[in-house]
Structure formats: structure tokens, C-alpha cells
Design a protein around this motif. Structure first.
Motif, PDB file in Angstrom:
ATOM      1  N   GLN A  38       0.696  -1.144   0.144  1.00  0.00           N
ATOM      2  CA  GLN A  38       0.123  -0.140   0.123  1.00  0.00           C
ATOM      3  C   GLN A  38       0.853   1.196  -0.146  1.00  0.00           C
ATOM      4  O   GLN A  38       0.366   2.462   0.243  1.00  0.00           O
ATOM      5  N   LEU A  39       2.235   1.235  -0.089  1.00  0.00           N
ATOM      6  CA  LEU A  39       3.138   2.166   0.013  1.00  0.00           C
ATOM      7  C   LEU A  39       2.756   3.294  -1.010  1.00  0.00           C
ATOM      8  O   LEU A  39       2.783   4.348  -0.747  1.00  0.00           O
ATOM      9  N   GLU A  40       2.451   2.787  -2.275  1.00  0.00           N
ATOM     10  CA  GLU A  40       2.419   3.914  -3.092  1.00  0.00           C
ATOM     11  C   GLU A  40       1.003   4.968  -3.063  1.00  0.00           C
ATOM     12  O   GLU A  40       1.001   5.927  -3.182  1.00  0.00           O
ATOM     13  N   ASN A  41       0.034   3.953  -2.396  1.00  0.00           N
ATOM     14  CA  ASN A  41      -1.390   4.579  -2.036  1.00  0.00           C
ATOM     15  C   ASN A  41      -0.955   5.646  -0.999  1.00  0.00           C
ATOM     16  O   ASN A  41      -1.396   6.966  -1.061  1.00  0.00           O
ATOM     17  N   PHE A  42      -0.289   5.280   0.022  1.00  0.00           N
ATOM     18  CA  PHE A  42      -0.057   6.020   1.083  1.00  0.00           C
ATOM     19  C   PHE A  42       0.635   7.347   0.802  1.00  0.00           C
ATOM     20  O   PHE A  42       0.253   8.440   1.229  1.00  0.00           O
ATOM     21  N   ALA A  43       1.940   7.033  -0.040  1.00  0.00           N
ATOM     22  CA  ALA A  43       2.537   8.214  -0.571  1.00  0.00           C
ATOM     23  C   ALA A  43       1.595   9.271  -1.194  1.00  0.00           C
ATOM     24  O   ALA A  43       2.014  10.467  -0.888  1.00  0.00           O
ATOM     25  N   HIS A  44       0.759   8.751  -1.921  1.00  0.00           N
ATOM     26  CA  HIS A  44      -0.087   9.856  -2.825  1.00  0.00           C
ATOM     27  C   HIS A  44      -0.714  10.544  -1.991  1.00  0.00           C
ATOM     28  O   HIS A  44      -1.023  11.727  -2.067  1.00  0.00           O
ATOM     29  N   GLU A  45      -1.643   9.931  -1.176  1.00  0.00           N
ATOM     30  CA  GLU A  45      -2.566  10.588  -0.117  1.00  0.00           C
ATOM     31  C   GLU A  45      -1.943  11.673   0.870  1.00  0.00           C
ATOM     32  O   GLU A  45      -2.534  12.481   0.757  1.00  0.00           O
ATOM     33  N   LEU A  46      -0.653  11.199   1.122  1.00  0.00           N
ATOM     34  CA  LEU A  46      -0.122  11.821   2.153  1.00  0.00           C
ATOM     35  C   LEU A  46       0.797  13.108   1.629  1.00  0.00           C
ATOM     36  O   LEU A  46       0.310  14.121   1.971  1.00  0.00           O
ATOM     37  N   MET A  47       1.348  12.619   0.526  1.00  0.00           N
ATOM     38  CA  MET A  47       2.225  13.806  -0.088  1.00  0.00           C
ATOM     39  C   MET A  47       1.745  14.523  -1.043  1.00  0.00           C
ATOM     40  O   MET A  47       1.666  15.695  -1.025  1.00  0.00           O
ATOM     41  N   ASP A  48       0.764  13.850  -2.091  1.00  0.00           N
ATOM     42  CA  ASP A  48       0.463  14.765  -2.904  1.00  0.00           C
ATOM     43  C   ASP A  48      -0.934  15.435  -2.602  1.00  0.00           C
ATOM     44  O   ASP A  48      -1.043  16.664  -3.068  1.00  0.00           O
ATOM     45  N   VAL A  49      -1.939  14.982  -1.715  1.00  0.00           N
ATOM     46  CA  VAL A  49      -2.912  15.420  -1.318  1.00  0.00           C
ATOM     47  C   VAL A  49      -2.846  16.130  -0.154  1.00  0.00           C
ATOM     48  O   VAL A  49      -3.520  17.402  -0.286  1.00  0.00           O
ATOM     49  N   ILE A  50      -2.278  15.557   0.872  1.00  0.00           N
ATOM     50  CA  ILE A  50      -2.595  16.400   2.051  1.00  0.00           C
ATOM     51  C   ILE A  50      -1.331  17.553   2.097  1.00  0.00           C
ATOM     52  O   ILE A  50      -1.530  18.535   2.371  1.00  0.00           O
ATOM     53  N   GLY A  51      -0.056  16.966   1.470  1.00  0.00           N
ATOM     54  CA  GLY A  51       0.940  17.860   1.299  1.00  0.00           C
ATOM     55  C   GLY A  51       1.899  18.098   2.596  1.00  0.00           C
ATOM     56  O   GLY A  51       1.850  17.186   3.271  1.00  0.00           O
ATOM     57  N   PRO A  52       2.835  19.163   2.518  1.00  0.00           N
ATOM     58  CA  PRO A  52       3.598  19.263   3.649  1.00  0.00           C
ATOM     59  C   PRO A  52       2.981  19.515   4.916  1.00  0.00           C
ATOM     60  O   PRO A  52       1.560  19.835   5.086  1.00  0.00           O
ATOM     61  N   ARG A  53       3.659  19.155   6.003  1.00  0.00           N
ATOM     62  CA  ARG A  53       2.985  18.817   7.487  1.00  0.00           C
ATOM     63  C   ARG A  53       3.813  19.687   8.448  1.00  0.00           C
ATOM     64  O   ARG A  53       4.258  19.147   9.190  1.00  0.00           O
ATOM     65  N   LEU A  54       3.877  20.995   8.125  1.00  0.00           N
ATOM     66  CA  LEU A  54       4.517  21.989   8.989  1.00  0.00           C
ATOM     67  C   LEU A  54       3.654  21.926  10.506  1.00  0.00           C
ATOM     68  O   LEU A  54       2.581  22.303  10.460  1.00  0.00           O
ATOM     69  N   VAL A  55       4.355  21.859  11.426  1.00  0.00           N
ATOM     70  CA  VAL A  55       3.552  22.016  12.707  1.00  0.00           C
ATOM     71  C   VAL A  55       2.952  23.084  12.880  1.00  0.00           C
ATOM     72  O   VAL A  55       3.152  24.310  12.562  1.00  0.00           O
ATOM     73  N   GLY A  56       1.732  23.325  13.436  1.00  0.00           N
ATOM     74  CA  GLY A  56       0.872  24.411  13.631  1.00  0.00           C
ATOM     75  C   GLY A  56      -0.213  24.644  12.261  1.00  0.00           C
ATOM     76  O   GLY A  56      -0.937  25.462  12.416  1.00  0.00           O
ATOM     77  N   THR A  57       0.205  23.937  11.356  1.00  0.00           N
ATOM     78  CA  THR A  57      -0.835  24.303  10.146  1.00  0.00           C
ATOM     79  C   THR A  57      -1.938  23.155   9.783  1.00  0.00           C
ATOM     80  O   THR A  57      -1.967  21.958  10.599  1.00  0.00           O
TER      81      THR A  57
END
Length: 515
Positions: A38-57
Motif C-alpha cells: 500500500q506504499l504508493e497509495n499512502f505516499a500519494h494520499e499523504l504527499m500529493d493530496v495532504i501535502g507538507p506537514r509543518l507544525v501548527g498548520t
């Protein structure tokens, strides 16, 4: 003697049974990882769709909620545990344009927590830092920045990384370039020192003096790669511009072309917001108060999407958890999956977890942390625990040779003093280990840069890491022995000449991002 022989016989029978089960479980882990990844799916959903994960955003909170939902799909209990608060901020649209002496859109972006320009933006001329004799001279010069964008980075003499010069240049040309670059960097550092400020503190001095914005280019020594960190200003915007465009603007200023740029950066301040670790739990059946932790930091800088820092560590741990729940649903010890917040600002999420959960730390069998890029794991250190070889060695024996053959070990090693979240556990004497990866040019090209995106992920290596993590977790959970915490005697520190000491625990920053 009869009792001793009987005990030995029972142990041999247990080990034989355990070994057979191990072979079956390891085979099932490999099969699930290779045939149903499921790695490719996780990567797409997390990186492409949600995007960067700066604390406080909001994106960080979206990621927390996404992970909880994923775990629940697999029947794993999970929750977001609040550990502190942070300055809430959200990146908006950024446009940086040269408007005179010609018009062209520039490649760049607003820095984290930068104040907004508003929709109309700011248009102004540029000024560079002059040669400064001392801090008194700098104070006298400061009024010159009023109403201008200030360029605060060194003008790089070449945008080609050193390896490119070494491959194609003549030996004489290569040495000439290196000498020039080294000389310029030394002079730049000295000039910055002469101002009485550092690259981290000068922005606020320029802001106070009336500058309308900060322009930087923090080159990462790779084609197109810049480090993206925080603005360091309270009222005026700060942006990072590509080496190529920054160099053009710098030369225009130095040649008297009077360049003018317009910056539109529509970020939003969101007040103070809660911050979380996402913690998932697969309960232990025999030793529920002993724990194996799968560890990765969930947050990222936001120059790109945080794919290899630490999206790959995150999806490796989540994939390992998914696989374990499917093929090993009733572990002997409790398995926790910790996705930590605000690692990038000082291991804050994991330090808070260690501080808030002494009973889990006391019962820790082992923690496995992955954080340094997309590559396959190639090194495991004993982190200074004297007997780490005994148990890490046992667990690695179960790992298929096509994975373990890449791994070098270092026992007993030295305790981590920072770097990633395993150090939070090591500091309190709990056995935590870094699954350290092959570089794939991590430091120059993806570590905290504008290029840390999905396309840099090497999924074959990440799949290997998920398999390794799942097997090591299974072995640590099933091990009949509790891991030793005895510390090795540390040697002389070659830098200080003093005897090494174990790192001290550090308190997390629980109310951050205000500066």
C-alpha cells in the motif's frame, strides 16, 4: 542438576517452536509486503493530496486525522494525543516577479511562518548587504534598508554542484572554482559576523530598521535545490528564491541596474493551535505492559511535500503496522506506532511522549526509528547499550538475506544526542535504534529542500524497510528475554578530549512558534 536439565530442555523446545513460527510469519510478512503493498497509495494520499506537514498548520492536523482513519480501517486503535500548542499558520499563494528593468516571474516561495503581504503585495527595490567593518558600522548603514527588500544570502559564483565540476572541468579549472568559492564563503561568514548578528537573527534587525521584506537563497549544493526554513520576521515577508534568479537579481543590484520586484504572499495567521502525536496500538496478549515502538516523525518543513523527510519513514512504519495486524494480530508484547509532531523544531513530540508516559518507557523492549530518506536501511547502531548485539543480532537473523546483506551494524555504538526521535528515548536509557538509510543524495537534494517530493521516493527500498521493520518488531515482541539497558563505558570524545557521558533528557517546547 535435574531441574537445570529440565529447564534447558523446555527452552530448547520453546526455541524450536518459535523458530518454526518465525519462518511462517516472516514468509507471510514478505508475501503481504510484495503482493499487496500500500506504499504508493499512502505516499500519494499523504504527499500529493495532504501535502507538507509543518507544525501548527491545518495540513499537519489533516495528516493526523488521515493516519487515525487508516489505522481504524485495519482494525488498529489509534488516537491523536495532544502534547502542546504552536503558532497556527497556513501557507497561501506566492508570486515573486521582477517588474523592472524587465518583467519575468521568478522561482521562489514564502518561508514558513512568514507574515502575509496581503493580496496587493509589496513592490520595492532591492539592496544587498555591504562590506561591514564592525557592528558599529552596521548600525550606521542600517537606515539604507528602509523601504527596500534586503538580500541576505551570499551570491554563489556557480550554480553547478561540486560533483558536476569534478566530472567535467579541467583539474586547474576545478581547483580555481573551489578556491574562489571557499574564499567567498569565508569572507561572507566573516562579514556576517562583523554585523554582530547571525543569519538567523539579522532578519529582525533589518525588519526593525524599516526593510519591507527579506530575500534569501539558501542553496543546498545541488541543481535546483534550496533549503527552506522559517522566516524569522514578525511583520514583513521573507522569501527564498532559486540560486539562478537570486544570482540575476544580485548582479543587477551590484551593476546598478536598480531592479524592482513585487512579492505577493498570502499566508494566514491562525492563532494558537493544539499539536498532536498520532499513536496507534496493537495490544499485547502475554506482556501487555512491555512495548515495541515503531517510530517516525510525521511533521515536515514545507518547502516541498516532505516526501523523504519524513514521509518515507512514516509510510514504512504504517505499512509495517498494517502487515503485522494482518499476519500477527495478537502480539506477545504491545506494539505502538508513534508518528511524532514537531521533530523538526527539536524532537518536541517524542520528547513530550517520553516525558508523559514513564510507564511505557519503563516497559520498552525496543523502538525502531526511520528518518533519513528513501533509501534501504544500511546501518544499525547499538546506541551505546552494552548488550545490544545480543538481541539485535538475534532479531536480524530472521531477516531474509536479500535485505540483511545490505546492513552494517555497529555495537555497542554511541548514544544519539539528537538528530531524530530515537534520541528522545535513548536519553532516558531506553533501547531505541535508528534504521539508518542509504543516502540517495538526501542531504543535498531532499533534506529540508524545495525538491522533497513524491518522485524522489524509491519504493523498492521503502518496501524493504517496511519488511525489515515488521520482522524486527515481530522478533522483539516474541523474544523470551527482556532487552538489557546496561550502558557501555563511553570513550574519549576526539573533539573535546573529554570522557564521553550519556546524553541528558531535554524538555520539549510545548508552546512554540511565537518568534
Amino acid at each position: 542438576m535435574k531441574k537445570l536439565l529440565l529447564s534447558c530442555a523446555c527452552l530448547l523446545i520453546f526455541v524450536a517452536g518459535f523458530s518454526q513460527t518465525t519462518e511462517e510469519i516472516v514468509s507471510a510478512i514478505q508475501k503481504e509486503a510484495n503482493e499487496n503493498s500500500q506504499l504508493e497509495n499512502f505516499a500519494h494520499e499523504l504527499m500529493d493530496v495532504i501535502g507538507p506537514r509543518l507544525v501548527g498548520t491545518p495540513q499537519m492536523k489533516n495528516a493526523n486525522d488521515w493516519a487515525v482513519a487508516k489505522y481504524k480501517e485495519w482494525g488498529i486503535a489509534a488516537e491523536n494525543q495532544e502534547w502542546g500548542k504552536w503558532r497556527g499558520w497556513e501557507r497561501g499563494i506566492t508570486h515573486i516577479d521582477l517588474v523592472s528593468p524587465r518583467v519575468v516571474s521568478l522561482s521562489g516561495m514564502q518561508l514558513a511562518w512568514s507574515p502575509s503581504t496581503g493580496k496587493k503585495g509589496i513592490t520595492a527595490n532591492l539592496i544587498t548587504l555591504p562590506q561591514i567593518a564592525d557592528s558599529i558600522a552596521f548600525v550606521k548603514w542600517l537606515p539604507n534598508v528602509k523601504g527596500k527588500f534586503v538580500m541576505v544570502s551570499m551570491h554563489q559564483p556557480t550554480g553547478r554542484p561540486e560533483y558536476n565540476w569534478k566530472e567535467f572541468a579541467t583539474e586547474e579549472s576545478f581547483e580555481k572554482m573551489k578556491t574562489e568559492r571557499d574564499s567567498l564563503e569565508k569572507a561572507w561568514r566573516q562579514n556576517m559576523n562583523n554585523t554582530g548578528y547571525t543569519s538567523r537573527t539579522i532578519n529582525k534587525a533589518l525588519e526593525k530598521a524599516g526593510a519591507v521584506g527579506i530575500v534569501q537563497s539558501r542553496w543546498s549544493n545541488g541543481f535546483g535545490a534550496n533549503k527552506i526554513f522559517s522566516a524569522g520576521t514578525d511583520q514583513i515577508p521573507a522569501v527564498d528564491i532559486s540560486l539562478e534568479d537570486y544570482g540575476m537579481l544580485y548582479r543587477m543590484v551590484e551593476h546598478g541596474d536598480n531592479p524592482q520586484i513585487k512579492i505577493v504572499a498570502e499566508s494566514k495567521e491562525l492563532g494558537t493551535v493544539p499539536t498532536f502525536n498520532t499513536i496507534a496500538t496493537i495490544p499485547g496478549t502475554e506482556l501487555p505492559d512491555e512495548y515495541v515502538i515503531l517510530s517516525a516523525h510525521f511533521d515536515s518543513w514545507d518547502g516541498a511535500t516532505g516526501a523523504t523527510d519524513n514521509g518515507t519513514g512514516t509510510i514504512s512504519m504504517m505499512e509495517a503496522a498494517r502487515i503485522l495486524k494482518k499476519v500477527y494480530p495478537n502480539p506477545k508484547r504491545t506494539i505502538l506506532i508513534g508518528l511524532w509532531g514537531s521533530e523538526e523544531q527539536g524532537l518536541n513530540g517524542s520528547r513530550a511522549f517520553v516525558e508523559d508516559n514513564p510507564e511505557i518507557v519503563a516497559g520498552l523492549q525496543a523502538a525502531f526509528n526511520q528518518d533519513n530518506g528513501t533509501g534501504r536501511v544500511v546501518n544499525i547502531s547499538g546506541q551505546g547499550f552494552l548488550h545490544a548485539y545480543d538481541y539485535i543480532g538475534r532479531w536480524l537473523e530472521a531477516v531474509p538475506k536479500d535485505i540483511s546483506r545490505h546492513i552494517e551494524t555497529n555495537f555497542p555504538g554511541n548514544p544519539a544526542r539528537g538528530g531524530s526521535d530515537y534520541a528522545s528515548f535513548v536519553a532516558v536509557g531506553a533501547p531505541a535504534f535508528s534504521l539508518s538509510s542509504l543516502s540517495w543524495s538526501y542531504w543535498n537534494y531532499t533534506w529540508h529542500t524545495n525538491l522533497d517530493t513524491y518522485d524522489k521516493i524509491v519504493f523498492d527500498d521503502v518496501r524493504n524497510n517496511a519488511i525489515l521493520t515488521a520482522i524486527m518488531t515481530y522478533m522483539a515482541s516474541e523474544d523470551p528475554e527482556k532487552t538489557s539497558r546496561e550502558k557501555s563505558v563511553l570513550g574519549i570524545n576526539p573533539r573535546t578530549g573529554e570522557k564521553g557521558v550519556w546524553p541528558e533528557p531535554r524538555a520539549p517546547e510545548r508552546n512554540g512558534g511565537k518568534d
